[in-house]
Design a protein around this motif. Structure first.
Motif, short mmCIF file in Angstrom:
data_model
loop_
_atom_site.label_atom_id
_atom_site.label_comp_id
_atom_site.label_asym_id
_atom_site.label_seq_id
_atom_site.Cartn_x
_atom_site.Cartn_y
_atom_site.Cartn_z
N ASP A 94 51.46 49.58 33.39
CA ASP A 94 49.91 50.06 34.44
C ASP A 94 48.85 49.67 34.75
N SER A 95 49.12 48.47 34.65
CA SER A 95 47.98 48.07 35.72
C SER A 95 48.31 46.25 35.69
N GLY A 96 47.67 44.97 36.47
CA GLY A 96 48.07 43.76 36.42
C GLY A 96 48.02 43.21 35.05
N SER A 97 46.84 43.55 34.47
CA SER A 97 46.11 43.03 32.95
C SER A 97 47.52 42.89 31.85
N VAL A 98 47.57 44.53 32.28
CA VAL A 98 49.04 44.73 31.02
C VAL A 98 50.31 44.18 31.03
N ALA A 99 50.19 44.18 32.69
CA ALA A 99 51.38 43.54 33.49
C ALA A 99 51.17 42.03 32.48
N VAL A 100 50.58 41.48 31.79
CA VAL A 100 50.26 39.61 31.76
C VAL A 100 50.62 39.85 30.07
N GLU A 101 49.95 40.67 29.99
CA GLU A 101 49.99 40.74 28.32
C GLU A 101 51.65 41.53 27.67
N GLY B 115 41.95 29.34 36.20
CA GLY B 115 42.96 30.87 36.75
C GLY B 115 42.23 31.84 36.06
N TYR B 116 42.64 32.99 37.16
CA TYR B 116 42.71 34.04 36.55
C TYR B 116 43.93 35.46 36.26
N HIS B 117 43.65 35.40 34.81
CA HIS B 117 45.27 36.29 35.13
C HIS B 117 44.69 37.98 34.21
N GLY B 118 43.73 38.52 34.43
CA GLY B 118 43.23 39.90 33.65
C GLY B 118 42.34 39.68 33.24
N ASP B 119 41.85 41.33 32.65
CA ASP B 119 40.83 40.88 31.79
C ASP B 119 40.66 41.60 29.99
N VAL C 127 51.42 30.33 35.27
CA VAL C 127 49.87 29.89 36.18
C VAL C 127 50.31 31.23 37.60
N GLU C 128 49.17 31.09 38.22
CA GLU C 128 49.17 31.87 39.62
C GLU C 128 49.88 30.40 40.58
N PRO C 129 51.43 30.82 41.49
CA PRO C 129 51.60 30.15 42.02
C PRO C 129 50.75 30.30 43.66
N ALA D 189 55.39 33.20 36.41
CA ALA D 189 54.53 33.48 37.73
C ALA D 189 53.93 34.47 37.48
N ASP D 190 52.36 34.66 37.69
CA ASP D 190 51.32 35.65 38.06
C ASP D 190 51.14 35.35 39.31
N GLU D 191 52.23 36.59 40.19
CA GLU D 191 51.76 36.81 41.87
C GLU D 191 51.32 38.10 41.70
N ILE D 192 50.14 38.65 40.81
CA ILE D 192 49.37 39.67 41.33
C ILE D 192 49.01 40.08 42.48
N ALA D 193 48.46 38.57 42.67
CA ALA D 193 47.74 38.72 43.52
C ALA D 193 48.84 38.05 44.97
N THR D 194 49.47 37.16 44.46
CA THR D 194 50.11 36.57 46.11
C THR D 194 51.25 37.11 46.47
N GLY E 36 51.46 42.99 40.71
CA GLY E 36 50.57 44.15 40.64
C GLY E 36 50.22 44.26 42.35
N LYS E 37 48.62 44.87 41.85
CA LYS E 37 47.74 45.08 42.90
C LYS E 37 48.25 45.44 44.73
N ALA E 38 49.04 44.65 45.05
CA ALA E 38 50.11 45.51 46.89
C ALA E 38 50.89 46.48 46.46
#
Ligand SMILES: *Cc1c(COP(=O)(O)O)cnc(C)c1O
Length: 430
Positions: free
Chosen positions: A109-116, A137-141, A221-223, A255-260, A284-286
């Motif tokens: 349901d969100s990027g952070s959850v996808a990372v979890e 890096g940043y991977h969520g809250d 990592v964020e690619p 690969a955390d592609e949530i932003a990229t 996520g995001k887009a």
């Protein structure tokens, strides 16, 4: 409600991201958003230079996405995903698998959850609980996501006592992307992508992985682009090296592609710059074109087979409305010449931001795909910068040492010129 009443109740009740109630910084009432513009309560129109946090790639209020939401809501808004399934979710999963080569899809349901979920996958797969990541890096809250965010910029100072300790390799150098001529002498300059990777950094990265390989569940990592951790662009060779090291030691690469993801960096995914495929990917995001919250964690069949029963299952998992809009957003992406659009935005940003290169208070100016960054010597005064850019008819949300944009792909070169001019004007306040 008139705008004054909205603001009054907002101050009384509502938390905004990373603020107090009432917020110490100004908030603005938005009445509507259409195309690349948002309209404020007082009638002012602003170009959404943030694509509403990387998400609204097609612009707001898009007829095709609206239609997808309407069509879906007439069938069903939601049903539970435990023991039930439906076409919007299955179609989206099939589509994402085709785009990534990763066949097993968990809708989150969100990027952070996808990372979890990605972290749970790695832990269930390996039986280990230590991750390796890089600084910056940043991977969520959420908690597991926070634990792999940069330990200095992130929230470790507040929640460190509750965060598991992972391994942090040094932050990758800023040595990718394009810079307008005249930018900082400490970074490669010129209009073309700079040369080779930093060999010393590759050696450090290798040493960090090798020192801990026998206890790592995964590398995350964020690619190529570190987003909220500092808008840093790094050479794809580092990602390729991590892929090789992961293979060599039997460790998973996340690969955390949530932003990229979805074209932002000029390639469909950040990993495409390096020509690698991760074992697990978060998007996520887009994904929904900025309409609603939805994310996904994808993995290979090999990883999924070894995990077996994956222990996660949100209430709104696979929400049909979000999946239908995401499907329509991916259709639109496939139809639009996003590669040319992003290249045009990149060129317009390089042109438009050039006057900031070498300006007082500016440390670096860099551009990659539809991402333009002015990094400052001192932390920025957010309210002051926003006041200036809003005066230019542009919405941005600077943070830390960064004044940056990642506009909708639907922006014209004139829109991007306007955003760039606003960013350059803002450097006068540094
Ligand atoms: C935004 C972001 C997240 C978190 O996504 P949310 O939907 O805000 O929870 C995770 N990783 C990266 C790289 C992000 O940019």
């Amino acid at each position: 409600m008139d705008a004054g009443e909205v603001l009054r109740l907002d101050r009384e009740h509502v938390w905004h991201p990373y603020t107090a109630v009432p917020s110490g910084v100004p908030v603005h009432v938005v009445r509507r958003a259409g195309g690349v513009r948002i309209t404020l309560g007082d009638g002012r129109e602003l170009i959404d230079g943030m694509a509403s946090w990387w998400a609204a790639i097609h612009g707001h209020n898009h007829p095709r996405l609206n239609q997808a939401a309407r069509d879906q809501i007439d069938d069903m808004a939601h049903v539970m995903f435990g023991g039930l399934t439906h076409e919007p979710a299955v179609r989206l999963a099939h589509r994402l698998a085709g785009m990534t080569g990763l066949d097993r899809v968990f809708l989150a349901d969100s990027g952070s959850v996808a990372v979890e979920v990605a972290i749970k996958m790695a832990v269930q797969y390996s039986g280990r609980s230590t991750l390796l990541t890089v600084r910056g890096g940043y991977h969520g809250d959420t908690f597991a996501a926070m634990s792999v965010c940069d330990p200095v910029n992130g929230m470790h100072h507040l929640f460190g006592g509750m965060l598991p300790r992972h391994v942090f390799a040094p932050a990758p150098p800023h040595d990718y992307g394009r810079r307008p001529v005249g930018t900082s002498p400490t970074t490669p300059t010129g209009p073309t992508t700079p040369t080779g990777p930093d060999e010393a950094y590759l050696a450090e990265l290798t040493a960090a992985v090798e020192a801990h390989a026998d206890r790592l569940a995964a590398i995350i990592v964020e690619p190529v682009v570190q987003g909220a951790g500092g808008m840093r662009f790094s050479h794809p060779a580092y990602l390729r090296r991590l892929r090789d090291l992961a293979d060599e030691h039997g460790i998973l690469l996340i690969a955390d592609e949530i932003a990229t993801g979805f074209g932002r960096t000029g390639e469909m995914f950040g990993c495409d710059h390096a020509g690698i495929r991760p074992d697990i990917m978060c998007v996520g995001k887009a994904l929904t074109g900025g309409y609603m919250t939805l994310a996904a964690t994808l993995c290979t069949a090999r990883v999924a087979d070894r995990i077996g029963v994956l222990m996660h299952g949100p209430t709104y998992m696979g929400n049909p409305l979000a999946c239908a809009v995401a499907g329509a957003s991916l259709d639109l992406l496939a139809e639009r010449p996003w590669r040319e659009e992003v290249a045009r935005i990149e060129a317009a940003l390089l042109d438009g931001l050039a006057p900031a290169a070498g300006a007082p208070g500016v440390r670096d100016v860099r551009v990659l795909g539809a991402i333009g960054v002015i990094e400052t010597d001192q932390p920025v005064d957010v309210a002051k910068i926003q006041d200036i850019v809003m005066g230019h008819g542009v919405w941005l949300r600077p943070f830390g040492h960064l004044i940056y944009t990642m506009p909708p792909y639907a922006c014209t070169p004139e829109d991007v010129a306007r955003i760039s001019a606003a960013m350059v004007a803002a450097t006068a306040a540094l």
